[in-house]
Design a protein around this motif. Sequence first.
Motif, PDB file in Angstrom:
ATOM      1  N   GLU A 118     -59.318  28.326 -60.469  1.00 24.79           N
ATOM      2  CA  GLU A 118     -60.418  29.218 -60.852  1.00 24.79           C
ATOM      3  C   GLU A 118     -59.920  30.421 -61.656  1.00 24.79           C
ATOM      4  N   LYS A 119     -58.759  30.278 -62.278  1.00 26.61           N
ATOM      5  CA  LYS A 119     -58.150  31.421 -62.971  1.00 26.61           C
ATOM      6  C   LYS A 119     -59.098  32.048 -63.993  1.00 26.61           C
ATOM      7  N   ASP A 120     -59.883  31.249 -64.687  1.00 22.26           N
ATOM      8  CA  ASP A 120     -60.838  31.802 -65.654  1.00 22.26           C
ATOM      9  C   ASP A 120     -61.821  32.743 -64.977  1.00 22.26           C
ATOM     10  N   THR A 121     -62.123  32.486 -63.716  1.00 21.06           N
ATOM     11  CA  THR A 121     -63.083  33.298 -62.973  1.00 21.06           C
ATOM     12  C   THR A 121     -62.473  34.622 -62.530  1.00 21.06           C
ATOM     13  N   TRP A 122     -61.229  34.606 -62.058  1.00 27.20           N
ATOM     14  CA  TRP A 122     -60.653  35.810 -61.453  1.00 27.20           C
ATOM     15  C   TRP A 122     -59.631  36.538 -62.316  1.00 27.20           C
ATOM     16  N   ASP A 123     -59.290  36.026 -63.456  1.00 25.44           N
ATOM     17  CA  ASP A 123     -58.223  36.606 -64.274  1.00 25.44           C
ATOM     18  C   ASP A 123     -58.457  38.086 -64.596  1.00 25.44           C
ATOM     19  N   LEU A 124     -59.658  38.440 -65.012  1.00 25.39           N
ATOM     20  CA  LEU A 124     -59.942  39.845 -65.353  1.00 25.39           C
ATOM     21  C   LEU A 124     -59.942  40.744 -64.117  1.00 25.39           C
ATOM     22  N   VAL A 125     -60.363  40.184 -62.981  1.00 28.90           N
ATOM     23  CA  VAL A 125     -60.351  40.949 -61.729  1.00 28.90           C
ATOM     24  C   VAL A 125     -58.911  41.311 -61.373  1.00 28.90           C
ATOM     25  N   VAL A 126     -58.018  40.336 -61.455  1.00 31.01           N
ATOM     26  CA  VAL A 126     -56.610  40.565 -61.127  1.00 31.01           C
ATOM     27  C   VAL A 126     -55.980  41.534 -62.135  1.00 31.01           C
ATOM     28  N   MET A 127     -56.332  41.374 -63.402  1.00 29.12           N
ATOM     29  CA  MET A 127     -55.788  42.275 -64.419  1.00 29.12           C
ATOM     30  C   MET A 127     -56.210  43.730 -64.135  1.00 29.12           C
ATOM     31  N   LYS A 128     -57.473  43.919 -63.778  1.00 33.21           N
ATOM     32  CA  LYS A 128     -57.967  45.259 -63.458  1.00 33.21           C
ATOM     33  C   LYS A 128     -57.250  45.820 -62.236  1.00 33.21           C
ATOM     34  N   THR A 129     -56.997  44.961 -61.251  1.00 25.27           N
ATOM     35  CA  THR A 129     -56.309  45.394 -60.039  1.00 25.27           C
ATOM     36  C   THR A 129     -54.863  45.771 -60.339  1.00 25.27           C
ATOM     37  N   LYS A 130     -54.201  44.992 -61.173  1.00 24.22           N
ATOM     38  CA  LYS A 130     -52.820  45.318 -61.556  1.00 24.22           C
ATOM     39  C   LYS A 130     -52.776  46.634 -62.342  1.00 24.22           C
ATOM     40  N   ASN A 131     -53.766  46.849 -63.206  1.00 23.52           N
ATOM     41  CA  ASN A 131     -53.835  48.126 -63.935  1.00 23.52           C
ATOM     42  C   ASN A 131     -53.994  49.295 -62.962  1.00 23.52           C
ATOM     43  N   PHE A 132     -54.818  49.093 -61.934  1.00 25.69           N
ATOM     44  CA  PHE A 132     -54.971  50.124 -60.904  1.00 25.69           C
ATOM     45  C   PHE A 132     -53.619  50.407 -60.237  1.00 25.69           C
ATOM     46  N   LEU A 133     -52.927  49.332 -59.846  1.00 28.36           N
ATOM     47  CA  LEU A 133     -51.645  49.501 -59.162  1.00 28.36           C
ATOM     48  C   LEU A 133     -50.638  50.237 -60.036  1.00 28.36           C
ATOM     49  N   GLU A 134     -50.584  49.878 -61.301  1.00 28.24           N
ATOM     50  CA  GLU A 134     -49.620  50.507 -62.207  1.00 28.24           C
ATOM     51  C   GLU A 134     -49.961  51.964 -62.487  1.00 28.24           C
ATOM     52  N   SER A 135     -51.212  52.348 -62.292  1.00 27.00           N
ATOM     53  CA  SER A 135     -51.616  53.738 -62.535  1.00 27.00           C
ATOM     54  C   SER A 135     -51.409  54.637 -61.312  1.00 27.00           C
ATOM     55  N   GLU A 136     -51.163  54.039 -60.171  1.00 25.24           N
ATOM     56  CA  GLU A 136     -50.978  54.819 -58.941  1.00 25.24           C
ATOM     57  C   GLU A 136     -49.590  55.458 -58.924  1.00 25.24           C
TER      58      GLU A 136
END
Length: 153
Positions: A118-136
């Motif tokens: 289901e990568k097409d479904t969750w790819d942007l969600v994970v990308m947004k989460t990784k961006n959050f992590l990298e900004s912390e």
Amino acid sequence: MNSMPMMLPCSAPRTARMEKRSTGIQSEEDGGYPSSLRSFGATTEVESDMIQSQESTLVEIVGFQNFNGAFPLEDKLCALLGVDLKTVRSEAQRLDLPEECMMALLVIKYIEEHFPSEKDTWDLVVMKTKNFLESEPKMKSKDVAFLCKNIII
């Protein structure tokens, strides 16, 4: 005038064997799907229910994401991920991570492991989460990709 469609008699009776061959309907052993549909991924009712349940779980998990990409430490989200809230809290303290970061790492790992198709479904969600992590700030000195793949609870 009669509004009923006119039915023409068949010139020859069809046998069950002919009908099975002409419709492609298979036995109950293969779910009763025509062989042409089975080859395109048609599923049995049980398989369909399992797929629907998995999609529902993914949707529920994604529904917890905050606007900034973080995931809160909540009982229901922990239950969906199969982890204990107290354990997550203590591991976050042990690793000196904010709880939202710990949950974000767990969600990424869970989604990537349980929903690879289901990568097409969750790819942007994970990308947004990784961006959050990298900004912390507490995550600046940590390898986010390494933690996402290796976090264990």
